[in-house]
Write a protein that holds these residues in place. Sequence first.
Motif, short mmCIF file in Angstrom:
data_model
loop_
_atom_site.label_atom_id
_atom_site.label_comp_id
_atom_site.label_asym_id
_atom_site.label_seq_id
_atom_site.Cartn_x
_atom_site.Cartn_y
_atom_site.Cartn_z
N GLY A 196 -25.01 -17.51 -24.48
CA GLY A 196 -24.50 -18.57 -25.33
C GLY A 196 -23.17 -19.15 -24.87
N CYS A 197 -22.77 -18.87 -23.62
CA CYS A 197 -21.50 -19.40 -23.14
C CYS A 197 -21.59 -20.93 -23.00
N GLU A 198 -20.52 -21.59 -23.29
CA GLU A 198 -20.47 -23.05 -23.23
C GLU A 198 -19.72 -23.47 -21.97
N PRO A 199 -20.39 -24.11 -21.02
CA PRO A 199 -19.76 -24.47 -19.74
C PRO A 199 -18.47 -25.27 -19.89
N LEU A 200 -18.46 -26.26 -20.77
CA LEU A 200 -17.26 -27.08 -20.91
C LEU A 200 -16.10 -26.29 -21.50
N ARG A 201 -16.40 -25.38 -22.42
CA ARG A 201 -15.33 -24.56 -22.99
C ARG A 201 -14.76 -23.63 -21.94
N ILE A 247 -11.25 -32.97 -13.91
CA ILE A 247 -11.79 -31.83 -13.16
C ILE A 247 -12.78 -31.01 -13.98
N LEU A 248 -12.77 -31.18 -15.30
CA LEU A 248 -13.61 -30.35 -16.17
C LEU A 248 -15.10 -30.45 -15.84
N PRO A 249 -15.65 -31.65 -15.58
CA PRO A 249 -17.09 -31.71 -15.27
C PRO A 249 -17.47 -30.93 -14.01
N VAL A 250 -16.57 -30.89 -13.03
CA VAL A 250 -16.87 -30.16 -11.79
C VAL A 250 -16.99 -28.67 -12.08
N ILE A 251 -16.06 -28.14 -12.87
CA ILE A 251 -16.08 -26.71 -13.19
C ILE A 251 -17.26 -26.39 -14.10
N ALA A 252 -17.53 -27.27 -15.07
CA ALA A 252 -18.67 -27.05 -15.96
C ALA A 252 -19.98 -27.02 -15.18
N GLU A 253 -20.09 -27.85 -14.16
CA GLU A 253 -21.29 -27.84 -13.32
C GLU A 253 -21.40 -26.53 -12.54
N ALA A 254 -20.26 -25.99 -12.11
CA ALA A 254 -20.27 -24.69 -11.43
C ALA A 254 -20.78 -23.60 -12.37
N VAL A 255 -20.38 -23.67 -13.63
CA VAL A 255 -20.85 -22.70 -14.63
C VAL A 255 -22.36 -22.85 -14.84
N GLU A 309 -2.76 -17.15 -4.83
CA GLU A 309 -2.48 -16.06 -5.77
C GLU A 309 -2.64 -16.53 -7.21
N TRP A 310 -2.11 -17.72 -7.51
CA TRP A 310 -2.24 -18.26 -8.87
C TRP A 310 -3.71 -18.52 -9.22
N VAL A 311 -4.46 -19.04 -8.26
CA VAL A 311 -5.88 -19.33 -8.52
C VAL A 311 -6.66 -18.03 -8.73
N SER A 312 -6.38 -17.03 -7.92
CA SER A 312 -7.07 -15.74 -8.06
C SER A 312 -6.84 -15.13 -9.44
N GLU A 313 -5.62 -15.24 -9.94
CA GLU A 313 -5.31 -14.72 -11.27
C GLU A 313 -6.12 -15.45 -12.34
N ALA A 314 -6.22 -16.78 -12.20
CA ALA A 314 -6.97 -17.57 -13.18
C ALA A 314 -8.46 -17.24 -13.12
N VAL A 315 -8.99 -17.06 -11.91
CA VAL A 315 -10.40 -16.70 -11.76
C VAL A 315 -10.67 -15.34 -12.40
N ASP A 316 -9.80 -14.37 -12.17
CA ASP A 316 -9.98 -13.03 -12.74
C ASP A 316 -9.97 -13.09 -14.27
N ILE A 317 -9.07 -13.88 -14.82
CA ILE A 317 -8.98 -14.00 -16.29
C ILE A 317 -10.27 -14.60 -16.85
N LEU A 318 -10.79 -15.63 -16.18
CA LEU A 318 -12.02 -16.25 -16.67
C LEU A 318 -13.21 -15.29 -16.55
N LEU A 319 -13.30 -14.59 -15.44
CA LEU A 319 -14.43 -13.67 -15.25
C LEU A 319 -14.41 -12.55 -16.28
#
Length: 204
Positions: free
Chosen positions: A151-156, A130-138, A188-198
């Motif tokens: 300087g953010c790294e999409p894969l990281r 799933i990592l390439p899909v999310i990296a592409e979104a970044v 709810e779990w996904v929203s928490e993860a999105v908030d942490i990343l943002l």
Amino acid sequence: MSLNNKQQKTQAIIKAACHYFLQYGYNGATTDLIQKKAGVSKATLYNHFPTKESLFASVVNTQCKHFIEQVRAISLPDTHFSESLFRIGEAYLTLLLAPENQALFRAVVAEAPRFPGLAKTFYDAGPASILPVIAEAVNRALQKHELADNGCEPLRLATDFITVLRGQSQMYCLLHPDFIPDQNIIAEWVSEAVDILLNQVSLP
């Protein structure tokens, strides 16, 4: 295209083996149980799969291939980054926490010391797929200036997101095998993860 008799028997054996390996684990699933459920003789079973180890490997590889196909079907929405991240995360977590995939996780982890190659295959099919899909979104968010290019790294960032997303949710489900989360809990779990990343990235 129709399957020949040998292919049909192979599929029947793999299906039966998958049922018992996921239900009872490697040690609990006996070849007697598998042979009877598949409707084949013991000789036929061993003609197709000479050892229990080879049968387990075939089951894991088959399930991993199916999982990868489902992950690749997750499309990248043409929406704002936060919404795209939520939709990808929701689709992935729903797939990941399906009872059959949790059962496969338990079976593979329990046998990882005996089958290190299968453990790697399982990892490549799960977190890595799933990592390439999310990296592409970044990358898309950077191009659309929805994220500041500092300087953010999409894969990281993708790795960080998946680590947070899987963390509490998967651990809870693994330790509570009778619990099947509904879409509200998953959201709810996904929203928490999105908030942490943002909170980790700079918004323009």
